[in-house]
Design an enzyme around this catalytic site. Structure first.
Site, PDB file in Angstrom:
ATOM      1  N   SER A  56     -10.265  -0.473 -22.701  1.00 59.74           N
ATOM      2  CA  SER A  56      -9.309  -0.495 -23.816  1.00 59.74           C
ATOM      3  C   SER A  56     -10.022  -0.705 -25.149  1.00 59.74           C
ATOM      4  O   SER A  56      -9.519  -0.275 -26.190  1.00 59.74           O
ATOM      5  CB  SER A  56      -8.223  -1.539 -23.595  1.00 59.74           C
ATOM      6  N   ASP A  75     -13.296 -12.430 -23.831  1.00 60.87           N
ATOM      7  CA  ASP A  75     -13.241 -12.526 -22.356  1.00 60.87           C
ATOM      8  C   ASP A  75     -14.290 -13.552 -21.929  1.00 60.87           C
ATOM      9  O   ASP A  75     -15.363 -13.616 -22.543  1.00 60.87           O
ATOM     10  CB  ASP A  75     -13.580 -11.150 -21.742  1.00 60.87           C
ATOM     11  N   GLY A  79     -14.336 -13.047 -14.640  1.00 64.20           N
ATOM     12  CA  GLY A  79     -13.295 -12.458 -13.802  1.00 64.20           C
ATOM     13  C   GLY A  79     -12.056 -13.326 -13.754  1.00 64.20           C
ATOM     14  O   GLY A  79     -12.129 -14.520 -13.471  1.00 64.20           O
ATOM     15  N   SER A 128     -10.114 -17.874 -24.081  1.00 70.44           N
ATOM     16  CA  SER A 128      -9.320 -17.462 -25.242  1.00 70.44           C
ATOM     17  C   SER A 128      -8.642 -18.647 -25.922  1.00 70.44           C
ATOM     18  O   SER A 128      -8.492 -18.661 -27.142  1.00 70.44           O
ATOM     19  CB  SER A 128      -8.274 -16.434 -24.824  1.00 70.44           C
ATOM     20  N   HIS A 148      -3.708 -12.388 -15.554  1.00 67.59           N
ATOM     21  CA  HIS A 148      -2.275 -12.095 -15.441  1.00 67.59           C
ATOM     22  C   HIS A 148      -1.511 -13.172 -14.676  1.00 67.59           C
ATOM     23  O   HIS A 148      -0.326 -13.008 -14.395  1.00 67.59           O
ATOM     24  CB  HIS A 148      -2.061 -10.735 -14.771  1.00 67.59           C
TER      25      HIS A 148
HETATM   26 MG    MG Z   1      -4.084  -4.435 -17.903  1.00 64.41          MG
END
Ligand code: MG
Length: 217
Positions: A56, A75, A79, A128, A148
């Site tokens: 992205s 980031d 992971g 973050s 997520h």
């Molecule tokens: Mg995504």
């Protein structure tokens, strides 16, 4: 969108097709076009949470180069839970052969180098939430695509979304209205943001949602 629209370059499309990640081309193109449309009245950098291998960042970095505007991608590169075993998304190529640990940073750098976007993309390695404390000024756009899980997703929203300038963008990836299609947290923050009354949805492309904060009164 009309014919005057700036095209995402073919060479970057080809690189995107070879880059590890989870950003369908149409959604990446939407990131690019909406970032490009940020006007000069909106202050600050474009922030991405969740760089992974830079897929992205190709779209947002190219927009930042054209605008021009700072683009910062964040980031920890160890992971998120979705990227580690036993997840189906775990990629053993991203294990550092020396440490034996997950590390997506070197792949991100390679992606940006191949894209010739290194001088337009600032890479920050860390949590973050800790980096949010260092950013006191408004940001022009926030793209949330980090861990997520519930805690990570809500943290990214709550630590960062209030920094979005008037007229700025809140973009959220992996928003699925149907629980059978994907995890809940991105949908939850999207729903919450829509109920705040300060954001208007301006696009839905696949699982990408693009919201705009109400312009300056
Ligand atoms: Mg995504």
């Amino acid at each position: 969108m009309g014919p005057a629209m700036t095209q995402f370059p073919q060479r970057l499309k080809e690189l995107a097709a070879k880059t590890k990640g989870f950003m369908p081309e149409a959604e990446g193109e939407a990131l690019f076009q909406h970032a490009l449309a940020i006007t000069d009245e909106v202050s600050g950098p474009i922030i991405e949470i969740g760089s992974y291998c830079g897929l992205s960042a190709l779209y947002l970095g190219e927009a930042a180069r054209i605008l021009p505007r700072q683009f910062v991608t964040i980031d920890h590169h160890r992971g998120s839970e979705e990227m580690l075993p036993p997840s189906e998304y775990f990629d053993p190529d991203l294990i550092d052969p020396i440490s034996g640990r997950f590390d997506s940073l070197s792949t991100l750098r390679r992606t940006l180098e191949l894209a010739e976007l290194e001088e337009y993309v600032t890479v920050i390695v860390g949590e973050s939430t800790r980096i949010a404390g260092l950013v006191k000024d408004p940001i022009s756009a926030l793209f949330i695509d980090g861990g997520h899980g519930s805690l990570a997703t809500w943290n990214d929203f709550s630590y960062w979304s209030e920094k979005i300038d008037y007229g700025g963008l809140l973009m959220i990836h992996d928003v699925f209205a149907d629980p059978n299609d994907g995890g809940r947290p991105p949908f939850e923050i999207y729903t919450y943001a829509m109920h705040l009354g300060d954001f208007t949805e301006i696009a839905q492309v696949g699982s990408l949602r693009v919201l705009q904060r109400t312009p300056r009164p």
